[in-house]
Design an enzyme around this catalytic site. Structure first.
Site, PDB file in Angstrom:
ATOM      1  N   TRP A   1      37.840 -62.072  23.779  1.00 52.81           N
ATOM      2  CA  TRP A   1      37.216 -61.424  22.617  1.00 52.81           C
ATOM      3  C   TRP A   1      37.365 -62.298  21.374  1.00 52.81           C
ATOM      4  CZ3 TRP A   1      39.231 -60.008  17.896  1.00 52.81           C
ATOM      5  CH2 TRP A   1      38.454 -59.175  17.091  1.00 52.81           C
ATOM      6  N   HIS A   2      38.475 -63.024  21.288  1.00 52.11           N
ATOM      7  CA  HIS A   2      38.736 -63.830  20.095  1.00 52.11           C
ATOM      8  C   HIS A   2      37.847 -65.055  19.995  1.00 52.11           C
ATOM      9  CE1 HIS A   2      42.398 -61.370  19.886  1.00 52.11           C
ATOM     10  NE2 HIS A   2      42.466 -61.729  18.624  1.00 52.11           N
ATOM     11  N   GLY A   3      37.333 -65.529  21.103  1.00 56.70           N
ATOM     12  CA  GLY A   3      36.483 -66.699  21.000  1.00 56.70           C
ATOM     13  C   GLY A   3      36.045 -67.227  22.341  1.00 56.70           C
TER      14      GLY A   3
ATOM     15  N   SER B   1      40.995 -59.499  26.058  1.00 58.93           N
ATOM     16  CA  SER B   1      41.353 -59.528  24.642  1.00 58.93           C
ATOM     17  C   SER B   1      41.358 -60.955  24.113  1.00 58.93           C
ATOM     18  CB  SER B   1      42.737 -58.895  24.439  1.00 58.93           C
ATOM     19  OG  SER B   1      43.166 -59.027  23.095  1.00 58.93           O
TER      20      SER B   1
ATOM     21  N   PHE C   1      35.868 -64.817  14.318  1.00 56.06           N
ATOM     22  CA  PHE C   1      35.919 -64.057  15.561  1.00 56.06           C
ATOM     23  C   PHE C   1      34.985 -62.865  15.518  1.00 56.06           C
ATOM     24  CE2 PHE C   1      40.472 -65.656  15.270  1.00 56.06           C
ATOM     25  CZ  PHE C   1      40.165 -66.821  15.936  1.00 56.06           C
TER      26      PHE C   1
END
Length: 493
Positions: free
Chosen positions: A338-340, A335, A493
């Site tokens: 996933w943001h960066g 997770s 993102f």
């Protein structure tokens, strides 16, 4: 790219808080209800055209990525409907996963993996030369790839029947209110809404406008104002005293919440104007009494996506203790990633995994009940405050430009200058900002049981009071509006 700040190419977005969108929305609304409302198919085609215009306002070339995901998952769905062979069904699902994750990995993570590959070799004294690519991250790619991918997975698992309506499916993928920053909708909930007749409902439209208004207030008054000071603290970390850095973290906590939940409010409100119901994406996460509760309230569409498509397939909590710990760590680290494409996001995810696990095991050991209601309430408030501090501390890694920057920030945060007044904001500006933060918390607490904070606020009061409140919000929005529209944080993102 500095997180929370604009970049050169972002200025071309049709932002919810822009003049462009203020003109775009009423035009689309009037055509939608006034000209094309008699035919569902025509309405869906018009939504597709409006959505592609909305997205193409930034860079029309990336429309082909959305179209690719749409075509692949639509035909994968049709193929899964016809195939009974489990081997072929897995191959079709693999095609969907490879396409969506492949697009995401290339545009978002190519240079990250390349740089780390080079750095790994340099640790052993071997220098290799590779060429990085100047890749522009397509806005919203993390959101619409997850949305289309969930459709294929659900069809594969026979949780939903695949649609044969190409226009309805295309509109589901590219629906402009939630295209670039969610909520990440499931086909089971949203797709059927494109396949049935929509009727204009005055009550829903009014509620949608109220939610848009509240979202704009959170974004333009709270988030953008907090963001200016948070940017100062994180950009000039070495120049400010400890109390300034404390405020910098707290301001970023409110910035990212007001910015992202503000976007979700606007997206859900705009969808209501067109007869659609989107899932709630935030439920007052800063009123959580634990990190576990925080993740039930924060970015709900993403956290439930990882729960359903990563955590549960791994066994969820129906495994050994070691397996449970592994699953939680994996979900939170993925997770974070996933943001960066940065190790700071991975550490942020890891921190939340640790906090989640510590909370979970402490709950298992301590199930004490309090005989005094007063004692329970005091403890509950303390838990909320403590949870907010833990979450805010973790945001340092989310916002910092590098791991070294994060540790520098933490080091300076606990320096000896805590007793001095913050040196990056005047007392007057600090008091004004604190007033708006208290106002935000008060209103969200009052409306915590509703779908959005001002849904029923002053509903039983005189109409003059309600309209005075709405007018006051509009006045604040106008007063704090920036000449250059500030993009939403989650666009990156």
């Amino acid at each position: 790219m500095e997180r929370g700040t604009s970049t050169h190419h972002i200025k071309f977005y049709m932002l919810f808080n822009s003049i462009d969108f203020a003109l775009f929305l009423p035009i689309v609304f009037l055509i939608y209800w006034g000209i094309v409302q008699k035919s569902i198919s025509v309405q869906n085609v018009f939504i597709i055209l409006a959505s592609y215009t909305f997205y193409g306002w930034w860079d029309w070339r990336f429309l082909f990525l959305i179209l690719t995901s749409t075509l692949v998952d639509y035909f994968v769905g049709l193929g899964l409907k016809k195939q009974e062979s489990q081997k072929r069904r897995k191959a079709l699902l693999g095609l969907s996963i490879a396409t969506n994750i492949g697009i995401l990995v290339f545009f978002k993570y190519y240079n990250f993996f390349l740089d780390n590959f080079v750095n790994a070799f340099s640790l052993f004294g071997k220098e290799i030369s590779v060429t990085s690519l100047q890749i522009i991250l397509p806005v919203g790619i993390s959101f619409y790839t997850f949305q289309t991918l969930s459709y294929s997975i659900d069809v594969y698992k026979r949780k939903i029947a695949p649609t044969t309506d190409f226009f309805a499916f295309t509109a589901f993928v590219c629906f402009f209110p939630q295209l670039v920053a969610g909520p990440i909708e499931r086909a089971k909930h949203l797709l059927p809404q494109f396949q049935k007749k929509r009727y204009f409902k005055y009550e829903d439209a009014v509620d949608g406008l109220k939610q848009i208004l509240w979202g704009l207030f959170k974004k333009m008054v709270i988030a953008d104002t907090c963001g200016r000071y948070a940017d100062l603290a994180f950009t000039h970390t070495a120049d400010y005293n400890s109390s300034s850095l404390v405020l910098g973290v707290l301001f970023f906590s409110f910035q990212i919440y007001a910015d992202f939940s503000g976007y979700s409010d606007i997206a859900i409100g705009v969808a209501k104007l067109f007869g659609f119901d989107l899932k709630q994406n935030f439920r007052n996460p800063y009123f959580s009494s634990s990190v576990i509760e925080f993740w039930r309230r924060w970015h709900i569409s993403l956290s439930t996506w990882f729960r359903d498509y990563v955590y549960i397939p791994l066994g969820g909590s129906n495994v050994s203790t070691i397996g449970f710990v592994r699953n939680i760590l994996l979900v939170f680290i993925v997770s974070g990633f996933w943001h960066g494409a940065s190790w700071t996001f991975v550490i942020w995810g890891f921190l939340h995994a640790v906090l989640y696990l510590v909370t979970y095991f402490l709950r298992q050991r301590n199930k004490k009940k309090f005989s005094s209601e007063h004692t329970y309430q005091v403890l509950y408030v303390c838990k909320i405050f403590f949870t907010f501090l833990l979450v805010s501390f973790a945001w340092i890694f989310f916002r910092a430009n590098s791991i070294q920057h994060a540790f520098l920030y933490i080091h300076n945060l606990f320096s000896t200058s805590m007793n001095s007044f913050p040196n990056f904001i005047s007392k007057g500006n600090l008091l004004v900002l604190l007033f708006f933060l208290i106002l935000l918390l008060f209103i969200e607490w009052k409306g915590r049981e509703d779908h959005h904070a001002i849904k029923k606020l002053f509903q039983k009061r005189h109409r003059l009071l309600r309209w005075s409140f709405y007018s006051l919000l509009i006045f604040f929005i106008g007063m704090f509006a920036n000449t250059d529209e500030v993009p939403f944080i989650y666009f990156q993102f």
